[in-house]
Design an enzyme around this catalytic site. Structure first.
Site, PDB file in Angstrom:
ATOM      1  N   LYS A   1      -2.675  -2.103  -2.919  1.00 57.62           N
ATOM      2  CA  LYS A   1      -3.852  -1.290  -2.252  1.00 57.62           C
ATOM      3  C   LYS A   1      -3.337   0.265  -2.769  1.00 57.62           C
ATOM      4  O   LYS A   1      -2.467   0.765  -2.290  1.00 57.62           O
ATOM      5  CB  LYS A   1      -4.055  -1.460  -0.975  1.00 57.62           C
ATOM      6  CG  LYS A   1      -5.080  -0.686  -0.407  1.00 57.62           C
ATOM      7  CD  LYS A   1      -5.319  -0.964   1.032  1.00 57.62           C
ATOM      8  CE  LYS A   1      -6.488  -0.153   1.548  1.00 57.62           C
ATOM      9  NZ  LYS A   1      -7.029  -0.505   2.815  1.00 57.62           N
TER      10      LYS A   1
ATOM     11  N   GLU B   1       0.894  -1.189   0.000  1.00 53.17           N
ATOM     12  CA  GLU B   1      -0.061   0.106   0.037  1.00 53.17           C
ATOM     13  C   GLU B   1       0.943   1.269  -0.025  1.00 53.17           C
ATOM     14  O   GLU B   1       1.166   1.972   1.008  1.00 53.17           O
ATOM     15  CB  GLU B   1      -0.852   0.015   1.325  1.00 53.17           C
ATOM     16  CG  GLU B   1      -1.802   1.220   1.151  1.00 53.17           C
ATOM     17  CD  GLU B   1      -2.770   1.165   2.261  1.00 53.17           C
ATOM     18  OE1 GLU B   1      -3.666   2.179   2.560  1.00 53.17           O
ATOM     19  OE2 GLU B   1      -2.615   0.616   3.374  1.00 53.17           O
TER      20      GLU B   1
END
Length: 287
Positions: free
Chosen positions: A205, A168
């Site tokens: 992500k 992420e």
């Protein structure tokens, strides 16, 4: 995780973000006098969400947990085991220890002492994968490359431990040159993905981008199990609208998922709002 419809619920608020999550839920900071009491309150909130009838594998692929949540029980079972055995929702664990200070326009992850031991406990608890977050504030090429290098180095360690890492590298939605930062990040990600061994699969992500279909190449990459999007501070309506412009990407929302939920709502009111929220995010994830 690769093929089913649905989205990932991000329920991994940690020590720093828990007070805000509780405040949005209607519990002010005066309601607790210690971290232990604070985590009891947030676990009660998460339990209310995850045990609700609307929260199940028909529309929710996975749920990201905070370490404290993994260590606790839900309905008499370990939380990760409960999610899969009862709800058919795949459990993930947040493993990062927060963000370092800003350098080169980004915040790398702080050191993760004891990561190997945490991964072993997660695997034994029935966790499928992990999540770790960096933060990109500016379109600084050197900083963005440093973020990607750190993320993929740790991702290899996580994969070696038998878990699937969610990488992420969040781009700040207030970044002054957000589209440029997202373009730089995409190029770095694709190069890093090409360097992965064939045996490793990761998930990404990413911030909902400015350019329509920006992440199509990442979605199609053979080393990528799934691309999911964070809400990043956008409202649920705005996040859903942006998500619909990203084919193949599904949601992994936190604040946008729990928006409007309150400790003061009756069970009927809470369940109805949660169901509507889940349905809207599920539909936006079908593009």
């Amino acid at each position: 995780m690769r093929d089913a419809s649905g989205f990932i619920a991000a329920l991994d608020q940690s020590g720093g973000s828990t007070p805000k999550a509780l405040r949005l839920y209607g519990i002010d900071e005066g309601a607790w006098s210690s971290d232990a009491q604070m985590f009891d309150l947030v676990h009660a909130m998460r339990t209310r969400i995850m045990t609700a009838p609307a929260f199940d594998g028909d529309r929710i692929l996975g749920a990201i947990l905070f370490e404290d949540t993994m260590e606790r029980q839900m309905a008499g079972q370990g939380t990760a085991h409960y999610l899969w055995a009862v709800k058919r929702v795949v459990p993930f664990l947040k493993v990062d220890k927060g963000l370092a200070e800003v350098e080169q326009g980004v915040q790398l992850m702080k050191p993760m002492p004891g990561l190997g031991e945490l991964l072993a406990r997660a695997r034994d608890a029935g966790v499928f994968g992990t999540k770790m977050r960096s933060f990109i504030r500016e379109a600084n090429a050197e900083g963005i490359q440093a973020v990607v290098d750190q993320q993929f180095a740790i991702a290899r360690e996580i994969a070696a431990a038998g878990l699937v890492p969610i990488i992420e590298p969040e781009v700040d939605i207030h970044c002054p040159h957000k589209a440029a930062a997202e373009g730089q990040l995409k190029r770095c990600l694709l190069a890093a993905l090409d360097d992965l061994d064939d045996s490793i699969h990761v998930m990404l992500k990413l911030t909902l981008p400015e350019e329509e279909g920006l992440h199509t190449e990442c979605v199609a990459h053979p080393r990528v199990l799934r691309v999911v999007a964070l809400s990043g501070g956008y409202s649920r309506d705005e996040a859903n609208a942006r998500l619909r412009r990203q084919p193949g990407v599904v949601a992994s929302f936190s604040r946008a998922l729990t928006e409007g939920l309150s400790v003061h709502q009756s069970e009927a009111e809470f369940s109805a709002l949660l169901d509507a929220s889940i349905q809207s995010i599920y539909e936006a994830s079908l593009t």
